[in-house]
Enzyme design. Structure first.
Site, mmCIF file in Angstrom:
data_model
loop_
_atom_site.group_PDB
_atom_site.id
_atom_site.type_symbol
_atom_site.label_atom_id
_atom_site.label_comp_id
_atom_site.label_asym_id
_atom_site.label_seq_id
_atom_site.Cartn_x
_atom_site.Cartn_y
_atom_site.Cartn_z
ATOM 1 N N HIS A 239 0.865 -1.185 -0.019
ATOM 2 C CA HIS A 239 -0.088 -0.069 -0.152
ATOM 3 C C HIS A 239 0.679 1.346 -0.033
ATOM 4 C CE1 HIS A 239 -3.427 2.804 1.022
ATOM 5 N NE2 HIS A 239 -2.664 3.245 1.981
ATOM 6 N N ASP B 142 1.018 5.166 -0.449
ATOM 7 C CA ASP B 142 -0.029 6.399 -0.475
ATOM 8 C C ASP B 142 0.618 7.412 -1.456
ATOM 9 O OD1 ASP B 142 -2.069 6.017 1.589
ATOM 10 O OD2 ASP B 142 -0.583 6.205 3.177
ATOM 11 N N ASP C 216 -7.782 1.665 2.175
ATOM 12 C CA ASP C 216 -7.504 2.405 3.449
ATOM 13 C C ASP C 216 -8.194 3.979 3.189
ATOM 14 O OD1 ASP C 216 -6.009 3.288 5.242
ATOM 15 O OD2 ASP C 216 -4.358 4.412 4.149
ATOM 16 N N HIS D 153 -6.674 9.708 -0.891
ATOM 17 C CA HIS D 153 -7.128 9.511 0.362
ATOM 18 C C HIS D 153 -6.407 10.223 1.585
ATOM 19 C CE1 HIS D 153 -5.437 5.265 0.330
ATOM 20 N NE2 HIS D 153 -4.948 5.755 1.288
#
Length: 1019
Positions: free
Chosen positions: A261, A263, A373, A585
């Site tokens: 993951h 970001d 997420d 996000h």
């Protein structure tokens, strides 16, 4: 054998930690190291390899915050290592406790080809699988000195969250840069012991656990700690039997997929994400090469596009791995966006640009939406997911709920229109799994749907620059494929998991099997509620740019069809992709470092300028030369101007009529009264709205004794996540802003009554509210300018309403969501801060009131008893916060909010006024007017967008939707010659449905509640 379990576990744990893991690379020689520290931003690898290098001593400090240091490593493989696997071991000064939030490096060969990354949990890079002995080795490491911004460092005056304020002092010191032999037997023994230690810890007392403990003791007994390499194989034989026992026939199945993951921005800027993605994908390509069954999944077309543009040498490896079915594009979106605040059209473009990239560049389309997420999920998503062609939805975040445990892991999720999508939450409660014994046992133990489903997903790997999946994780998976006492683990594409799960939940007739759970409505995250408010400039930029881009498309399409102008595909695509990136996000929610939000605001300003220029170009083509001023507010039309989802709303391109009514402004004692014949508003000497009467019904929208537009301050120090959270106890303390520094009232030259109120918030902060009531309007508008310099403070504006409302109706993508105003259950009580887009509406039979806004996403509602015992409803908009982490200056500076009180309206009127506030009319100068390109008729049908097709065929794409939550029938009319019309999906692809019509330019449409319909007209 030791009978004492803790004695055995302690013994094995110490040997494993202190003796065995270090012995994996025990035989080593140091590299000769040289270094070059760049003075500014990173350079391409080709430039990095050509730098001038100076001698560097391992152990020396390196790397000021956000800097890049290139290391050149040279050495010779000792002759006696011939036939051995040789690796470079590079420790840049890692802290294994923070694998994704610190320094990282990517190892290159002299020809510029990448080897793999080095990270806190992954220090090695392959030199040779079988060395010749005596060969010369030369490697380069591009090392990024990303600062750790967690913890006490965030309170320092020189904060690390922006390159402009970061400390120039070196942050790290290297620990090791060696050529080393990789001992396969020692590594394998480490994994054997690791897996068995984790397994036995989760087993009940009994034979299986006892046999494992005995085998562990026997293995360590066989191990000579003075000769680990020579006795590792013998130690492993003691474990053979316990590792060979198969799992039970009904064991839970874990479908593992490699994951990292990443970001797209968070505690680092966007430019650093480009490098994080390159590092991680290089490592995953290398791991794919060294394994037979491992698969790695990565979402976000934007991240693939970055690699393609900036690291073509890594991109070629991704392309090959995708073709082999081992590197799995997931999600089908441009980025893993916020799923609550983007408009409906923005969500459509996330899917459109994401899927087009994957298909054009990699020849495939993901079949599911992968959003592990994001901070809650809109109830409009199931319809959008299905209409974009996806089959499934995945997230993990709801496991973070503060109050209520979500009751399902595998279920059908039903949206506001009735669409359903197969959804799964991993019961492991993580998207960074290590495949530890504790994680596997947790997944099996708390999986809530054993009755109907046989397995779950485990995303495996370190995220956020931690490097993704490691060979230790693949080694665990190999041992856990079929092991007694553990769920079975297999590497598997999520598509295969969902196909199997679909057959378990849904029958051949397409109906859910008995017992299949269905969750209706939003997936509300009982955490991170303040993400609806933090970083107001970012949110305001997003809202403005969403509307401008839809408007720019509409005018460009009109100019293309009406006047033959070239449609600006490339320009619009680039602008949309920038806005979509910033809906990530941790950007749009306001939870990134200062650097990220500084750049985001700059980019929004650039997009706004460019979109305005596109609109101006199109209007210039349409109106021609001349001096007439033509008022226009869109190139399409809709009943009463109702629209949602970012639509440009229009009544046609003719002059907009001004109502014949006028506004009176007078004093009633110390009060100021504004009256336009539709509404009468009274402001007290404190500059507060004490009355707002709908003159058509005689109803006062303001609760008896109440004061609207009341600014309220709360202390705001959440228990943990500063920018993310607001905890319920914030309500315990409130300060009302009632003191007035200045109050002026007048009617301006346009006949609009205005009242200006200036207040002091604190010695550092002030606020100016301008109230306005226009002729014929039922909306009291407020333009608020706040010079905000508070710390850990929450600013809200309250409207106590004389409405007994059982629910609120808050706009979401292509519709609205009804939420109870009561707190009968813990589920309602946990929703003490909720989301909206442009309006929130409350009503009782016969009377309703709405608040509309141009840049606000959070609100709260309360049911209040007044003195006479009647029930009223208070709505509060959330305006500004001031958290200190990760940006200690969050929201400091001047902000503009525009909001309005709509006095006496239904939900359709709320939608109309919200759209008007966000899409003001334009005035163009020219010689000619023109008819709307697209018009819509029908109660409850709104025009959402008009554009030319993304495939550049010249076809016209028109999207409409139902806005009131009921069934609607009407027509869509194109004022141009068209040869055919048909329904399309959200990716603008024909569905084969062709309406029966004698004139394809006029189409009858029948829509279900909140249904979104896309039509494609061939010109």
């Amino acid at each position: 054998m030791h009978d004492d379990t803790s004695l055995t576990v302690g013994r094995v744990t110490r040997v494993l930690t202190e003796r065995l893991w270090p012995a994996v690379h025990a035989v080593s020689v140091p590299f000769t190291v040289e270094a070059h520290t760049l003075p500014g931003e990173p350079v391409p690898p080709s430039a990095g390899l050509a730098l001038d290098y100076a001698p560097y001593a391992v152990g020396s400090p390196w790397g000021p915050a956000w800097g890049t240091t290139w290391f050149r490593l040279t050495g010779d493989v000792p002759a006696e290592w011939a036939g051995r696997r040789v690796e470079a071991v590079v420790d840049l000064g890692f802290d294994v406790a923070e694998p994704g939030f610190q320094c990282e490096g990517l190892v290159y060969r002299p020809d510029g080809s990448p080897v793999k990354a080095v990270n806190p949990r992954n220090h090695w890079a392959l030199v040779s699988p079988s060395a010749d002995g005596g060969e010369r080795v030369e490697l380069f490491v591009e090392a990024a000195a990303n600062p750790i911004v967690f913890g006490p460092v965030r309170w320092k005056p020189t904060h690390q969250g922006d390159v402009r304020t970061a400390s120039p002092e070196p942050l790290y010191a290297t620990r090791r840069m060696d050529l080393a032999v990789f001992d396969e037997q020692v590594h394998a023994l480490c994994l054997d012991l690791d897996v068995l230690l984790g397994l036995q810890a989760e087993l009940p007392v009994g034979q299986r656990r006892s046999r494992i403990l005995r085998a562990l003791d026997d293995a360590v007994d066989r191990l000579d700690l003075a000769d680990v390499a020579g006795t590792a194989a013998s130690a492993r034989t003691a474990l053979t039997e316990v590792l060979a026992r198969p799992a039970g026939a009904s064991a839970h199945t874990i479908s593992a997929v490699g994951h990292a993951h990443i970001d797209s921005a968070w505690l680092w800027p966007v430019r650093e994400t480009v490098r994080k993605v390159a590092r991680t994908t290089a490592s995953m390509a290398a791991l794919i090469d060294e394994t037979d069954d491992f698969v790695y999944g990565m979402s976000s077309a934007q991240q693939y596009a970055w690699v393609k543009e900036h690291r073509p040498e890594v991109w070629s490896r991704i392309v090959d791995a995708v073709a082999a079915g081992r590197f799995l594009p997931l999600g089908g979106m441009w980025v893993e966006s916020d799923a609550v605040m983007p408009s409906g059209e923005s969500m459509v473009r996330q899917f459109l640009y994401g899927q087009r990239f994957f298909e054009q560049e990699l020849g495939l389309r993901p079949h599911g939406v992968w959003l592990p997420d994001s901070f809650g999920y809109s109830p409009a998503l199931p319809q959008l997911v299905r209409r974009a062609g996806f089959d499934w939805f995945f997230t993990q975040k709801i496991s973070w709920n503060q109050v209520n445990t979500f009751p399902h892991h595998t279920f059908l999720w039903e949206g506001i229109d009735g669409s359903r999508v197969l959804t799964h939450f991993p019961p492991m409660d993580t998207y960074n799994s290590e495949l530890s014994g504790a994680e596997l046992a947790l997944a099996d133990r708390q999986f809530r749907d054993h009755r109907i489903a046989s397995g779950s997903i485990a995303p495996v790997g370190w995220g956020d620059g931690g490097g993704g999946t490691t060979r230790e994780m693949t080694g665990r998976a190999e041992r856990l494929a079929d092991l007694e006492g553990s769920p079975r683990v297999r590497w598997e594409h999520p598509d295969d998991f969902y196909a199997r799960t679909h057959d378990e939940l849904v029958g051949e007739d397409g109906q859910p099997r008995p017992g299949t759970p269905v969750w209706v409505g939003e997936l509300y995250l009982e955490l991170h509620r303040a993400t609806l408010t933090s970083q107001h400039r970012t949110k305001a930029g997003n809202r403005r740019c969403e509307h401008l881009l839809v408007e720019a498309e509409l005018w460009a399409a009109t100019a293309a069809v009406r006047a033959g102008a070239a449609y600006p595909h490339d320009e619009l695509d680039a602008l949309w992709k920038q806005v979509l990136l910033q809906q990530f996000h941790d950007i749009l929610p306001g939870t990134s470092i200062a650097w990220v939000h500084r750049e985001a605001v700059e980019q929004y300003a650039r997009v706004e300028r460019a979109a305005e220029e596109l609109v101006a170009r199109s209007l210039a083509v349409l109106v021609g030369d001349g001096s007439d001023r033509i008022a226009v507010n869109g190139a399409g039309s809709a009943r009463d101007g109702v629209a949602a989802g970012g639509a440009v709303v229009a009544r046609g391109a003719a002059a907009v009529a001004v109502p014949d009514t006028s506004v009176e402004l007078h004093r009633d004692g110390d009060d100021v009264v504004l009256d336009n014949g539709v509404a009468r508003v009274t402001l007290s000497p404190e500059g507060l709205v004490t009355s707002a009467v709908d003159l058509r019904t005689g109803r006062d929208a303001i609760a008896p004794g109440g004061a609207g537009a009341l600014l309220q301050l709360h202390p705001d120090l959440p228990n943990k996540w500063d920018a993310w959270d607001v905890d319920r106890f914030y309500r315990n303390t409130v300060r009302d802003l009632r003191s007035v520094d200045q109050l002026d009232a007048a009617i301006d030259d346009d006949g609009v009554a205005r009242v200006v109120v200036v207040r002091t918030i604190s010695p550092e902060s002030t606020v100016r509210q301008t109230f306005s009531l226009a002729p014929g309007s039922q909306t009291l508008h407020v333009e608020q300018e706040t010079d905000w310099h508070e710390v850990e403070t929450f600013l809200k504006v309250a409207f106590p309403l004389d409405v007994r409302a059982d629910h609120t109706s808050a706009e979401t993508q292509f519709g609205h969501l009804r939420r109870p105003t009561h707190v009968n259950t813990s589920w309602e009580a946990a929703r003490f801060e909720t989301s909206m887009h442009r309006f929130v509406h409350v009503e009782e039979p016969g009377f309703g009131v709405a608040l509309v806004n141009d840049s606000t996403y959070g609100y709260d509602v309360a049911r209040d008893w007044v003195a006479d015992g009647s029930l009223t409803t208070t709505l509060r908009l959330s305006l500004l916060r001031a958290p200190r982490f990760p940006d200690p200056d969050t929201d400091h500076g001047v902000h503009t909010h525009r909001y309005g009180l709509v006095i006496g309206t239904d939900v359709g009127g709320a939608a109309r006024e919200g759209a008007r506030l966000n899409t003001p009319a334009r005035t163009a100068t020219g010689a000619q007017g023109f008819e709307p390109l697209v018009s819509v008729e029908g109660d409850g049908i709104a025009l959402s967008s008009v554009k030319l097709a993304a495939d550049r065929s010249g076809d016209l794409v028109v999207r409409v939707h139902e806005v009131l939550g009921g069934r609607a029938a009407g027509t869509v009319r194109v004022a141009d010659r068209v040869s055919s019309v048909g329904a399309a999906n959200l990716l603008e692809e024909p569905l084969g449905d062709r309406p029966e019509t004698d004139d394809p330019a006029t189409v009858a449409v029948v829509l279900g509640p909140f249904e979104v319909r896309t039509l494609r007209f061939t010109r």
